[in-house]
Design a protein around this motif. Structure first.
Motif, PDB file in Angstrom:
ATOM      1  N   GLY A 105      32.783  46.633  28.965  1.00  0.00           N
ATOM      2  CA  GLY A 105      32.319  45.487  29.748  1.00  0.00           C
ATOM      3  C   GLY A 105      31.155  45.846  30.659  1.00  0.00           C
ATOM      4  N   ILE A 106      31.259  46.997  31.297  1.00  0.00           N
ATOM      5  CA  ILE A 106      30.189  47.437  32.195  1.00  0.00           C
ATOM      6  C   ILE A 106      28.906  47.655  31.391  1.00  0.00           C
ATOM      7  CG2 ILE A 106      29.424  49.260  33.781  1.00  0.00           C
ATOM      8  CD1 ILE A 106      32.404  49.677  34.509  1.00  0.00           C
ATOM      9  N   LEU A 107      29.075  48.295  30.238  1.00  0.00           N
ATOM     10  CA  LEU A 107      27.931  48.549  29.361  1.00  0.00           C
ATOM     11  C   LEU A 107      27.258  47.219  28.968  1.00  0.00           C
ATOM     12  CD1 LEU A 107      26.644  50.997  27.821  1.00  0.00           C
ATOM     13  CD2 LEU A 107      28.079  50.368  25.881  1.00  0.00           C
ATOM     14  N   THR A 108      28.068  46.217  28.643  1.00  0.00           N
ATOM     15  CA  THR A 108      27.538  44.924  28.224  1.00  0.00           C
ATOM     16  C   THR A 108      26.737  44.241  29.328  1.00  0.00           C
ATOM     17  OG1 THR A 108      29.596  44.663  27.020  1.00  0.00           O
ATOM     18  CG2 THR A 108      28.195  42.735  27.155  1.00  0.00           C
ATOM     19  N   THR A 109      27.272  44.272  30.546  1.00  0.00           N
ATOM     20  CA  THR A 109      26.609  43.545  31.629  1.00  0.00           C
ATOM     21  C   THR A 109      25.475  44.350  32.241  1.00  0.00           C
ATOM     22  OG1 THR A 109      28.172  44.495  33.201  1.00  0.00           O
ATOM     23  CG2 THR A 109      28.715  42.338  32.287  1.00  0.00           C
ATOM     24  N   LEU A 153      31.857  42.571  38.284  1.00  0.00           N
ATOM     25  CA  LEU A 153      32.375  42.227  36.963  1.00  0.00           C
ATOM     26  C   LEU A 153      33.881  42.068  37.110  1.00  0.00           C
ATOM     27  CD1 LEU A 153      32.573  42.070  33.834  1.00  0.00           C
ATOM     28  CD2 LEU A 153      32.454  44.557  33.788  1.00  0.00           C
ATOM     29  N   ILE A 154      34.396  40.927  36.670  1.00  0.00           N
ATOM     30  CA  ILE A 154      35.830  40.690  36.767  1.00  0.00           C
ATOM     31  C   ILE A 154      36.359  40.355  35.389  1.00  0.00           C
ATOM     32  CG2 ILE A 154      37.625  39.300  37.870  1.00  0.00           C
ATOM     33  CD1 ILE A 154      35.649  38.869  40.127  1.00  0.00           C
ATOM     34  N   ASP A 155      37.299  41.163  34.932  1.00  0.00           N
ATOM     35  CA  ASP A 155      37.891  40.939  33.612  1.00  0.00           C
ATOM     36  C   ASP A 155      39.305  40.415  33.852  1.00  0.00           C
ATOM     37  OD1 ASP A 155      38.829  41.013  31.027  1.00  0.00           O
ATOM     38  OD2 ASP A 155      37.832  42.900  30.550  1.00  0.00           O
ATOM     39  N   ALA A 193      44.063  42.217  35.944  1.00  0.00           N
ATOM     40  CA  ALA A 193      42.686  41.817  36.192  1.00  0.00           C
ATOM     41  C   ALA A 193      41.967  43.018  36.793  1.00  0.00           C
ATOM     42  CB  ALA A 193      42.646  40.640  37.145  1.00  0.00           C
ATOM     43  N   GLU A 194      40.804  43.344  36.221  1.00  0.00           N
ATOM     44  CA  GLU A 194      40.045  44.453  36.777  1.00  0.00           C
ATOM     45  C   GLU A 194      38.803  43.913  37.465  1.00  0.00           C
ATOM     46  OE1 GLU A 194      40.687  44.718  33.298  1.00  0.00           O
ATOM     47  OE2 GLU A 194      42.447  46.030  33.459  1.00  0.00           O
ATOM     48  N   ILE A 195      38.500  44.505  38.598  1.00  0.00           N
ATOM     49  CA  ILE A 195      37.303  44.110  39.329  1.00  0.00           C
ATOM     50  C   ILE A 195      36.438  45.351  39.532  1.00  0.00           C
ATOM     51  CG2 ILE A 195      36.415  42.957  41.388  1.00  0.00           C
ATOM     52  CD1 ILE A 195      39.168  41.858  41.903  1.00  0.00           C
ATOM     53  N   ILE A 196      35.164  45.246  39.141  1.00  0.00           N
ATOM     54  CA  ILE A 196      34.244  46.360  39.349  1.00  0.00           C
ATOM     55  C   ILE A 196      33.104  45.880  40.225  1.00  0.00           C
ATOM     56  CG2 ILE A 196      32.725  48.081  38.288  1.00  0.00           C
ATOM     57  CD1 ILE A 196      35.069  46.322  36.088  1.00  0.00           C
ATOM     58  N   LEU A 197      32.862  46.637  41.263  1.00  0.00           N
ATOM     59  CA  LEU A 197      31.796  46.298  42.188  1.00  0.00           C
ATOM     60  C   LEU A 197      30.680  47.319  42.052  1.00  0.00           C
ATOM     61  CD1 LEU A 197      30.680  44.843  44.790  1.00  0.00           C
ATOM     62  CD2 LEU A 197      32.049  46.485  46.094  1.00  0.00           C
TER      63      LEU A 197
END
Lengths: 217, 525
Positions: free
Chosen positions: B255-259, B270-272, B277-281
């Motif tokens: 997901g990180i790679l995609t965004t 990014l919130i999956d 639920a994962e949240i990446i800041l």
């Protein structure tokens, strides 16, 4: 005009149910002025209110925040009354050691159970979360508790509850304690399987179960 | 010891043992029969229909999930429905002869669902898609119960076998449907959460079951496919994505790679959204991630009349003078509410004043017609909203959704406090996950999944895990980048965050209804 004892006690209960911390404090003071026994004001006033809160929580009308805010009102009232409790009027319903088993740090459920148990007159010793299994036994022995309450939210740490029961058996202490278990993945059948004495689905029903185990109605 | 019987599975003519009282669907799934289910054994989706012949009787058509083993039986599994292979028609038609190019398959192994796409490389043009349920679900619906099951090594081996067999089977179905040959498939790229990746590659998962949640390996894997049971894929390699921690998996790295949020200068999120639920800041050049236990409510589970998104599921609800429902076609009547329908319904009930900011369902005070109002009825000591005479949404259902959204919002707020970022700084928000695909910005605001980020642009991605796997499939050198990302993300466990309980409890409330004034202001603190 002086109000009757029943009115004041009912209002104390109502202040808890309506989450009115200030009113609970004022009413606690009023109870003292009216020479109501401080301990009685807690057990038949504030705690009665918390019992109603427990029912509302059980059927879904109240939720975790409401339960906590209600308990804040209750504790605020208790703080006013506590210094005035006569030592000989205290009747502890029972002594309980509670904690979240080793490997798990989720403790909101355990905290809710603790509040409900305390509000119904149990003396609750909270060991916190991620509690080493042996500590449940050591602390229960030291405090001469009657009930050991264990909680977990994770299926992987449930097995710790069974170990505590096995350790109690191994040490010849199993009969000395009632063991209660609870938490998200726990069920009555799991409690039966590991040989626990009691299980409760909600914080409110944990009180009923604890009283039942100690033969108090 | 309980009685044991034999279940003969046709047309394969496979014989498997079963215990008296066992659920037939579980028995079938355990023996790796390809059978679809969508409702979680509730008997409503009717996808697990089989023909059963008992000892002395005519064959009967029954739902496997509603059938108990009571004796020896013969079970005929109907031919797999071709419709369950979702071919992306447009792409498929456009290709027109280009089907002989080099291809790859990208997988997202979810705890519940397996998804795959076959695509051309290096263009990354999707030829066909397929999805199927994870057969490991007989060992439990969530990751934790799989870990618990794996404490028995036989179960662990069975789960590994199941997932490999499913993935191989899905690849074959994709090829069969599209006419692509084995030799054309250069690689199969697998993204998934850490536990699923471990199980696929045959690593021990028990260490991830308890604090401090230790995985065996977080590295990327590149191997030949054939030793994994992919006998016909002799020229294919299998790539497993690297992971960040036990709870932050290769799906998230994808997901990180995609965004591209790892390369962004401005603050982004990014919130999956899924059961976890994962949240990446991405903030000040660093990446911080956390995982929140949202639970399965947003996917329609643990909800009285909930179901996964499929034929007959109510996916949209609008309350006006009357109620308008949007139902996924394919079944003659509405069967239940799927995640997006549940969210829509709550958002609407909040808007019309039938649910207050505390989440309480109200039988009066609504700003609605008498007819709508009368749908709130007494139910088991509290209230329920009757969407139809059979489909109701209860007070307890509202509580389940509050727990889910409270988990996400408190995760967001913990990250905010921990990093010192301010919501005004956030410029882009990416919402990923199947559930996220149907989520609307309006819902996020009305239910309060996140705090207001006034300067942010919201992007809804759908399955970013498979998108990232596709990128790597097209360009394997990106795997190094993925490893860098995995190494760069700092995992921030919520359970260790001081004051988390306070945050969680504060995050359970709905923000209140802006149309109604007062409520809103009161609850913003």
């Amino acid at each position: 005009m002086q109000r009757t004892k029943t009115e004041i006690l009912n209002d104390l209960a109502d202040a808890v149910v309506t989450m009115d911390e200030n009113r609970a404090v004022e009413l606690a003071k009023e109870a003292l002025q009216a020479n109501i026994d401080a301990y009685e004001a807690i057990t038949t006033g504030l705690s009665k209110g918390m019992e109603v809160v427990g029912q509302k929580y059980e059927n879904g009308e109240y939720f975790i925040p409401e339960l906590l805010v209600c308990s804040d009102a209750m504790y605020a009232g208790i703080d006013v009354l506590k210094p005035h409790i006569k030592a000989d009027s205290i009747k502890t319903v029972g002594r309980i050691v509670i904690g979240v088993v080793e490997g798990d740090t989720h403790d909101i459920g355990k905290n809710l159970v603790k509040i409900m148990l305390e509000s119904s007159g149990f003396e609750v010793h909270d060991l916190g979360r991620d509690v080493p299994l042996k500590r449940f036994i050591d602390e229960s022995e030291r405090l001469e508790a009657q009930i050991i309450c264990m909680s977990t939210l994770m299926t992987t740490t449930m097995v710790g509850m069974e170990r505590v029961i096995d350790m109690l058996r191994g040490a010849g202490l199993r009969k000395r304690y009632k063991v209660m278990v609870g938490g998200g993945p726990i069920s009555q059948s799991f409690a039966d399987k590991i040989g626990a004495d009691g299980y409760a689905l909600h914080a409110a029903s944990a009180v009923k179960k604890a009283k039942e185990l100690l033969g108090i109605s | 010891m309980s009685e044991r019987f034999t279940v003969s599975i046709l047309p394969e003519d496979k014989k498997v043992p079963a215990e008296k009282g066992e659920n037939l669907l579980d028995v079938l799934l355990k023996s790796s029969v390809q059978i679809d289910t969508a409702c979680g054994s509730q008997g409503i989706c009717r996808k697990c229909k089989v023909r059963i012949t008992g000892k002395n009787g005519e064959p009967e058509t029954k739902l496997a999930c509603q059938t108990e083993i009571t004796g020896d039986m013969e079970v005929l599994i109907p031919e797999v429905d071709v419709k369950s292979i979702q071919v992306v028609n447009d792409d498929f038609l456009e290709v027109d002869g280009g089907l002989d190019s080099e291809m790859a398959v990208a997988f997202d192994i979810g705890t519940t669902t397996l998804k795959a796409e076959v695509f051309t490389i290096p263009e990354g043009r999707t030829i066909a898609r397929i999805s199927s349920l994870n057969p490991q679900r007989v060992f439990g619906h969530d990751v934790m119960s799989r870990i618990q099951a794996a404490s028995n090594p036989n179960n662990a081996a069975t789960m590994t076998g199941m997932i490999r067999k499913s993935i191989e089977g899905m690849c074959k179905r994709l090829l069969k449907r599209t006419g692509i040959s084995y030799e054309q498939i250069s690689r199969i790229v697998i993204a998934g959460n850490t536990v699923m990746l471990h199980l696929f590659f045959g690593m021990d998962i028990t260490g991830m079951g308890k604090y401090p949640y230790t995985p065996v390996s977080l590295s990327a894997t590149v191997e030949d496919a054939s030793p994994f049971g992919f006998d016909e894929f002799i020229k294919t390699e299998i790539i497993g994505l690297p992971a960040i921690s036990s709870y932050l998996g290769g799906d998230l790295v994808a997901g990180i790679l995609t965004t591209g949020i790892h390369e962004k200068r401005e603050t982004s999120l990014l919130i999956d959204i899924g059961t976890n639920a994962e949240i990446i800041l991405s903030y000040n050049g660093s990446l911080i991630a956390t995982s929140c236990a949202a639970g399965p409510a947003l996917e329609g589970m643990n909800i009285q009349c909930g179901m996964t998104a499929g034929p007959g599921a109510i996916e949209e609800v609008e309350i006006g003078h009357e109620i308008r429902l949007n139902i996924i076609p394919g079944y003659r009547q509405p069967l239940g509410l799927c995640g997006s329908g549940i969210i829509d319904l709550i958002a609407e009930l909040i808007r019309v004043g039938l649910i207050d900011s505390k989440g309480r369902m109200l039988s009066s005070d609504g700003h609605v017609s008498q007819e709508i109002q009368s749908r709130v009825r007494k139910y088991k000591g509290t209230h329920a909203f009757y969407l139809t005479e059979d489909i109701l949404f209860t007070q307890k259902d509202v509580r389940q959704v509050q727990l889910a959204k409270g988990a996400i919002l408190s995760g967001f707020r913990a990250l905010k406090e921990y990093s010192g970022m301010s919501p005004e700084d956030v410029r882009s928000v990416y919402i990923a996950g199947e559930f996220g695909r149907n989520l609307k910005l309006d819902h996020i605001k009305r239910l309060g999944f996140l705090d207001d980020m006034p300067n942010a642009e919201y992007n809804f991605l759908g399955n970013s895990s498979i998108a990232g796997a596709k990128m790597i499939g097209s360009n394997p050198s990106l795997l190094q980048k993925a490893e860098k990302i995995a190494g760069k993300v700092a995992a921030f466990p919520l359970s260790s965050f001081e004051g988390y309980q306070r945050l969680f409890v504060q995050s359970l409330e709905f923000p209140g209804n802006p149309e109604m004034g007062g409520e809103n202001a009161k609850n913003q603190n």
